[in-house]
Design an enzyme around this catalytic site. Structure first.
Site, mmCIF file in Angstrom:
data_model
loop_
_atom_site.group_PDB
_atom_site.id
_atom_site.type_symbol
_atom_site.label_atom_id
_atom_site.label_comp_id
_atom_site.label_asym_id
_atom_site.label_seq_id
_atom_site.Cartn_x
_atom_site.Cartn_y
_atom_site.Cartn_z
ATOM 1 N N CYS A 1 47.565 33.468 78.317
ATOM 2 C CA CYS A 1 47.834 34.611 79.183
ATOM 3 C C CYS A 1 46.778 34.718 80.293
ATOM 4 C CB CYS A 1 47.943 35.888 78.357
ATOM 5 S SG CYS A 1 48.762 37.241 79.225
ATOM 6 N N HIS B 1 51.009 34.746 73.715
ATOM 7 C CA HIS B 1 49.912 34.968 72.773
ATOM 8 C C HIS B 1 50.265 34.460 71.375
ATOM 9 C CE1 HIS B 1 47.613 37.893 75.347
ATOM 10 N NE2 HIS B 1 48.807 38.075 75.875
ATOM 11 N N GLU C 1 48.293 33.820 69.053
ATOM 12 C CA GLU C 1 47.369 34.434 68.103
ATOM 13 C C GLU C 1 47.874 35.787 67.606
ATOM 14 O OE1 GLU C 1 46.377 36.201 72.045
ATOM 15 O OE2 GLU C 1 46.944 34.216 71.312
#
Length: 233
Positions: A93, A212, A214
């Site tokens: 990002c 993302h 994560e």
């Protein structure tokens, strides 16, 4: 679907020390992700901390804030030097924006100076391309380079979360496109204007995604990065 958190993926990072730029953004989640893959994750805030890592992750957050803080903490120039020397770097990002050589719509400071990036990826990105916070969305992506995770039915798609994410408007000749958002995606048909938008790229030792991994617990993107560090991908 196959489980991305397999025993093999939990060991792939063993013996590696991976830094996460910890100036702002969701750096803690990235540290947890690389540690889940067996690597040692360390927050990076000082120039000297760049010397003892095998790879670096630039997290999501505010690209303008990370840029500003990198100057305050005096890590910008050393980081650019390490990138030029071939340090493997993954940006998610805001990290994608900061790895881009060019921003189509850079933010400006009070004096009208455009924001700067660390650079390294021969791409042009557009900030907040999918809209603001309320336009955040999730989708499944076909993602190249994940053959190591293939099961009997092939490679499962990557479930991606986009939060004020950028997209890539131009790629240089040495940049490989890894994933795109379908132009007919239901929640963003008007935004996409019938064009498949690039949301993941790789060039040499540099990897970047608009989304993302994560956040969702999708570990295969981090595993791909770790395999890049090891020279296995």
């Amino acid at each position: 679907m196959t489980n991305p958190l397999s025993d093999a993926s939990s060991r792939v990072g063993s013996g590696l020390r991976i830094g996460v730029l910890a100036l702002q953004g969701d750096f803690r989640e990235h540290i947890h992700a690389v540690e889940a893959a067996g690597a040692t994750g360390v927050g990076i805030r000082r120039p000297s901390e760049l010397d003892d890592i095998d790879g670096l992750i630039i997290p999501g957050g505010e690209s303008t804030t990370i840029d500003k803080l990198s100057r305050i903490f005096e890590v910008r120039d050393p980081l650019q030097k390490r990138i030029a020397e071939g340090l493997p770097v993954y940006g998610s990002c805001a990290g994608m924006i900061l790895l881009a050589d060019e921003i189509a719509d850079p933010a400006t400071d009070l004096d009208g100076n455009p924001q700067q990036t660390f650079g390294g990826l021969d791409i042009t990105v557009r900030r907040n391309a999918f809209g603001r916070q309320r336009e955040s969305f999730e989708t499944d992506l076909d993602f190249k380079g994940l053959d190591f995770s293939a099961g009997e039915s092939g490679v499962d798609p990557v479930h991606a979360v986009f939060i004020r994410g950028p997209w890539v408007e131009r790629v240089g000749s040495g940049v490989e496109v890894l994933a795109q958002v379908d132009p007919d995606h239901a929640s963003h048909t008007a935004t996409l204007h019938g064009v498949a938008r690039i949301v993941a790229v790789r060039s040499g030792q540099l990897l970047a995604t608009s989304f993302h991994p994560e956040v969702t617990g999708e570990k295969r993107v981090h595993e791909l990065f770790i395999r890049m560090i090891r020279g296995e991908a």
